[in-house]
Write a protein that holds these residues in place. Structure first.
Motif, PDB file in Angstrom:
ATOM      1  N   ALA A 180     -43.207 -63.615 -13.475  1.00  0.00           N
ATOM      2  CA  ALA A 180     -44.351 -62.756 -13.772  1.00  0.00           C
ATOM      3  C   ALA A 180     -45.316 -63.442 -14.726  1.00  0.00           C
ATOM      4  N   ALA A 181     -44.790 -64.127 -15.732  1.00  0.00           N
ATOM      5  CA  ALA A 181     -45.647 -64.835 -16.680  1.00  0.00           C
ATOM      6  C   ALA A 181     -46.406 -65.963 -15.994  1.00  0.00           C
ATOM      7  N   ASN A 182     -45.752 -66.657 -15.080  1.00  0.00           N
ATOM      8  CA  ASN A 182     -46.433 -67.736 -14.351  1.00  0.00           C
ATOM      9  C   ASN A 182     -47.584 -67.191 -13.517  1.00  0.00           C
ATOM     10  N   VAL A 183     -47.368 -66.059 -12.865  1.00  0.00           N
ATOM     11  CA  VAL A 183     -48.446 -65.444 -12.085  1.00  0.00           C
ATOM     12  C   VAL A 183     -49.583 -65.007 -13.008  1.00  0.00           C
ATOM     13  N   ALA A 184     -49.235 -64.459 -14.166  1.00  0.00           N
ATOM     14  CA  ALA A 184     -50.261 -64.021 -15.112  1.00  0.00           C
ATOM     15  C   ALA A 184     -51.141 -65.184 -15.552  1.00  0.00           C
ATOM     16  N   VAL A 185     -50.528 -66.326 -15.816  1.00  0.00           N
ATOM     17  CA  VAL A 185     -51.300 -67.513 -16.203  1.00  0.00           C
ATOM     18  C   VAL A 185     -52.230 -67.926 -15.075  1.00  0.00           C
ATOM     19  N   LYS A 186     -51.712 -67.957 -13.865  1.00  0.00           N
ATOM     20  CA  LYS A 186     -52.501 -68.375 -12.709  1.00  0.00           C
ATOM     21  C   LYS A 186     -53.667 -67.440 -12.457  1.00  0.00           C
ATOM     22  N   LYS A 187     -53.422 -66.155 -12.520  1.00  0.00           N
ATOM     23  CA  LYS A 187     -54.474 -65.198 -12.194  1.00  0.00           C
ATOM     24  C   LYS A 187     -55.554 -65.138 -13.268  1.00  0.00           C
ATOM     25  N   GLN A 188     -55.178 -65.346 -14.516  1.00  0.00           N
ATOM     26  CA  GLN A 188     -56.206 -65.441 -15.556  1.00  0.00           C
ATOM     27  C   GLN A 188     -57.091 -66.655 -15.326  1.00  0.00           C
ATOM     28  N   ALA A 189     -56.486 -67.754 -14.883  1.00  0.00           N
ATOM     29  CA  ALA A 189     -57.272 -68.956 -14.585  1.00  0.00           C
ATOM     30  C   ALA A 189     -58.221 -68.721 -13.423  1.00  0.00           C
ATOM     31  N   GLU A 210     -73.957 -54.602  -9.752  1.00  0.00           N
ATOM     32  CA  GLU A 210     -73.905 -55.233  -8.435  1.00  0.00           C
ATOM     33  C   GLU A 210     -72.617 -56.026  -8.229  1.00  0.00           C
ATOM     34  N   THR A 211     -71.924 -56.307  -9.300  1.00  0.00           N
ATOM     35  CA  THR A 211     -70.588 -56.894  -9.206  1.00  0.00           C
ATOM     36  C   THR A 211     -69.652 -56.033 -10.048  1.00  0.00           C
ATOM     37  N   ILE A 212     -68.430 -55.901  -9.579  1.00  0.00           N
ATOM     38  CA  ILE A 212     -67.473 -55.067 -10.298  1.00  0.00           C
ATOM     39  C   ILE A 212     -66.190 -55.860 -10.550  1.00  0.00           C
ATOM     40  N   PRO A 213     -65.501 -55.566 -11.638  1.00  0.00           N
ATOM     41  CA  PRO A 213     -64.243 -56.276 -11.901  1.00  0.00           C
ATOM     42  C   PRO A 213     -63.132 -55.791 -10.981  1.00  0.00           C
ATOM     43  N   SER A 214     -62.339 -56.730 -10.523  1.00  0.00           N
ATOM     44  CA  SER A 214     -61.120 -56.383  -9.797  1.00  0.00           C
ATOM     45  C   SER A 214     -59.937 -56.626 -10.733  1.00  0.00           C
ATOM     46  N   TYR A 215     -58.754 -56.317 -10.279  1.00  0.00           N
ATOM     47  CA  TYR A 215     -57.562 -56.639 -11.053  1.00  0.00           C
ATOM     48  C   TYR A 215     -56.437 -57.008 -10.103  1.00  0.00           C
ATOM     49  N   TYR A 216     -55.464 -57.719 -10.627  1.00  0.00           N
ATOM     50  CA  TYR A 216     -54.378 -58.232  -9.792  1.00  0.00           C
ATOM     51  C   TYR A 216     -53.070 -57.561 -10.173  1.00  0.00           C
ATOM     52  N   ALA A 217     -52.318 -57.143  -9.174  1.00  0.00           N
ATOM     53  CA  ALA A 217     -51.019 -56.511  -9.400  1.00  0.00           C
ATOM     54  C   ALA A 217     -49.906 -57.542  -9.254  1.00  0.00           C
ATOM     55  N   GLY A 277     -59.837 -66.005 -13.027  1.00  0.00           N
ATOM     56  CA  GLY A 277     -60.927 -65.161 -13.492  1.00  0.00           C
ATOM     57  C   GLY A 277     -60.604 -63.699 -13.696  1.00  0.00           C
ATOM     58  N   TYR A 278     -59.373 -63.278 -13.406  1.00  0.00           N
ATOM     59  CA  TYR A 278     -59.031 -61.867 -13.590  1.00  0.00           C
ATOM     60  C   TYR A 278     -58.967 -61.530 -15.079  1.00  0.00           C
ATOM     61  N   CYS A 279     -59.617 -60.428 -15.447  1.00  0.00           N
ATOM     62  CA  CYS A 279     -59.600 -59.966 -16.834  1.00  0.00           C
ATOM     63  C   CYS A 279     -58.735 -58.720 -17.006  1.00  0.00           C
ATOM     64  N   ARG A 280     -58.093 -58.303 -15.925  1.00  0.00           N
ATOM     65  CA  ARG A 280     -57.162 -57.174 -16.010  1.00  0.00           C
ATOM     66  C   ARG A 280     -55.999 -57.450 -15.068  1.00  0.00           C
ATOM     67  N   LEU A 281     -54.792 -57.299 -15.578  1.00  0.00           N
ATOM     68  CA  LEU A 281     -53.592 -57.507 -14.786  1.00  0.00           C
ATOM     69  C   LEU A 281     -52.763 -56.236 -14.805  1.00  0.00           C
ATOM     70  N   GLN A 282     -52.125 -55.957 -13.693  1.00  0.00           N
ATOM     71  CA  GLN A 282     -51.202 -54.831 -13.603  1.00  0.00           C
ATOM     72  C   GLN A 282     -49.809 -55.393 -13.344  1.00  0.00           C
ATOM     73  N   LEU A 283     -48.860 -55.025 -14.189  1.00  0.00           N
ATOM     74  CA  LEU A 283     -47.496 -55.531 -14.093  1.00  0.00           C
ATOM     75  C   LEU A 283     -46.577 -54.416 -13.600  1.00  0.00           C
ATOM     76  N   LYS A 284     -45.886 -54.664 -12.486  1.00  0.00           N
ATOM     77  CA  LYS A 284     -44.964 -53.682 -11.940  1.00  0.00           C
ATOM     78  C   LYS A 284     -43.637 -53.696 -12.700  1.00  0.00           C
ATOM     79  N   VAL A 285     -43.130 -52.508 -12.995  1.00  0.00           N
ATOM     80  CA  VAL A 285     -41.821 -52.350 -13.619  1.00  0.00           C
ATOM     81  C   VAL A 285     -41.109 -51.185 -12.932  1.00  0.00           C
ATOM     82  N   GLY A 286     -39.853 -50.961 -13.308  1.00  0.00           N
ATOM     83  CA  GLY A 286     -39.097 -49.826 -12.782  1.00  0.00           C
ATOM     84  C   GLY A 286     -38.155 -50.226 -11.666  1.00  0.00           C
TER      85      GLY A 286
END
Length: 369
Positions: free
Chosen positions: A146-155, A130-137, A157-166
């Protein structure tokens, strides 16, 4: 039951905060298309399609509305509950343009749910959660940002992060991956997504330089053939995304053992009906998938959640939605929002989201019997 009227709206979705940066483009606003199907019984269903700008893939917003205008007259008088028939009629009316067809397909599933007083996920076989995990790009940025955003988004509740490269110096991509990895806490999964922005050599070098960091490597190169060339040369699981543009492409990838998973976009392959089939293909192959779309508001988000709720067990990797990047909702009573990194399946019949048409203004197009 028959389709009596089809209305189409254009709506701008400005990105709040900084621009959304990817390897091949930078976005500050998206152009979305909403479709409302009205039946002779008074039931209404809503759909939406929102390409990720005009340079991400062949799909573009004006093309979606043009294609819907071509298709819609052929659907008047048809029964929207017969989704297989509707898709057949759409393919007869117009070759290709799966993304435009996805909005109509979505609206038909919304009507079906309301007709049977069921949620879309229940019509798709039933929710296994009934609830599903989301993730943040995390958009293309400096390693520190990018590291600062990763810290914030983990706080948050996100358990999956997507990091853009290229699309920039390989050394900066490598530094960014390493910096983000330093701040990941136990239980946080990482996907490194190049959105086709790396060549084959750079993809191999990035994976080798970060071999001790666990992550999935998503769509590193431009073409299917280039990604297939990477098999056996990477230190990370390879996922395909942009090159899976219909069900045949998914079947080919499974046959070729081309990937360990898939980032699936519903509008790219034709809508909910086609995602249902993709779900079964991935289940038989034992390969995980996401249930996403390129962009969009509450309707697209609700559809992603309903689909994600039906994917069995550990084959579901989460649903990305655009809500954190845009401001406002179509339905103030039933907005689709992320709380503590998860999404709740909408409770109402159909998609569970009913846009306030007063907020949309005059339709860009209306067709009726």
């Amino acid at each position: 039951m028959k389709i009596r009227q089809i209305d189409v709206w254009q709506k701008d979705l400005p990105i709040q905060g900084p621009a959304y940066k990817m390897a091949l483009q930078t976005l500050t606003e998206l152009d979305t298309t909403l479709v409302r199907i009205t039946t002779d019984t008074g039931l209404q269903g809503w759909g939406e399609v929102c390409p990720l700008g005009p340079a991400y893939q062949p799909q573009h917003a004006a093309g979606a509305r043009a294609a819907i205008g071509e298709i819609a007259p052929h659907l008047l008088g048809e029964n929207p509950l017969h989704t297989e028939r509707i898709n057949h009629r759409m393919h007869q009316a117009l070759c290709g343009s799966l993304y435009a067809k996805s909005a109509i397909d979505m609206a038909c599933w919304d009507i079906s749910g309301k007709a049977y007083n069921s949620r879309v996920c229940d019509l798709l076989g039933g929710a296994v959660r009934e609830t599903i995990p989301s993730y943040y790009a995390i958009g293309l940025s400096s390693p520190e940002d990018a590291a600062n955003v990763a810290v914030k988004k983990q706080a948050e509740g996100y358990c999956r992060l997507q990091l853009k490269v290229g699309g920039r110096a390989l050394e900066e991509d490598i530094a960014c991956v390493k910096k983000v990895a330093e701040v990941l806490t136990a239980g946080t999964a990482l996907a490194v997504d190049a959105n086709r922005g790396l060549n084959v050599n750079d993809a191999i070098q990035l994976s080798a330089a970060c071999r001790d960091i666990p992550f999935i490597f998503e769509q590193p190169c431009q073409t299917y053939e280039q990604c297939l060339h990477l098999r056996g040369k990477l230190h990370h699981p390879l996922w395909l995304d942009e090159v899976i543009d219909d069900l045949n492409a998914l079947l080919r990838a499974v046959r070729d053992n081309a990937a360990e998973g898939f980032g699936m976009k519903q509008s790219r392959i034709g809508g909910i009906s086609q995602m249902r089939t993709a779900r079964e293909i991935c289940a038989v192959a034992g390969l995980p998938m996401t249930c996403d779309d390129s962009w969009g508001g509450d309707l697209v988000a609700a559809s992603c959640v309903h689909l994600g709720a039906t994917v069995t067990g550990n084959l579901f990797a989460g649903s990305w939605i655009a809500a954190p990047y845009i401001d406002g909702h179509y339905d103030s009573q039933n907005p689709v929002v992320i709380n503590n990194g998860v999404l709740k399946v909408p409770a109402g019949a159909g998609l569970g989201v009913i846009p306030d048409s007063a907020l949309l203004g005059t339709p860009a197009m209306s067709l009726s019997l």
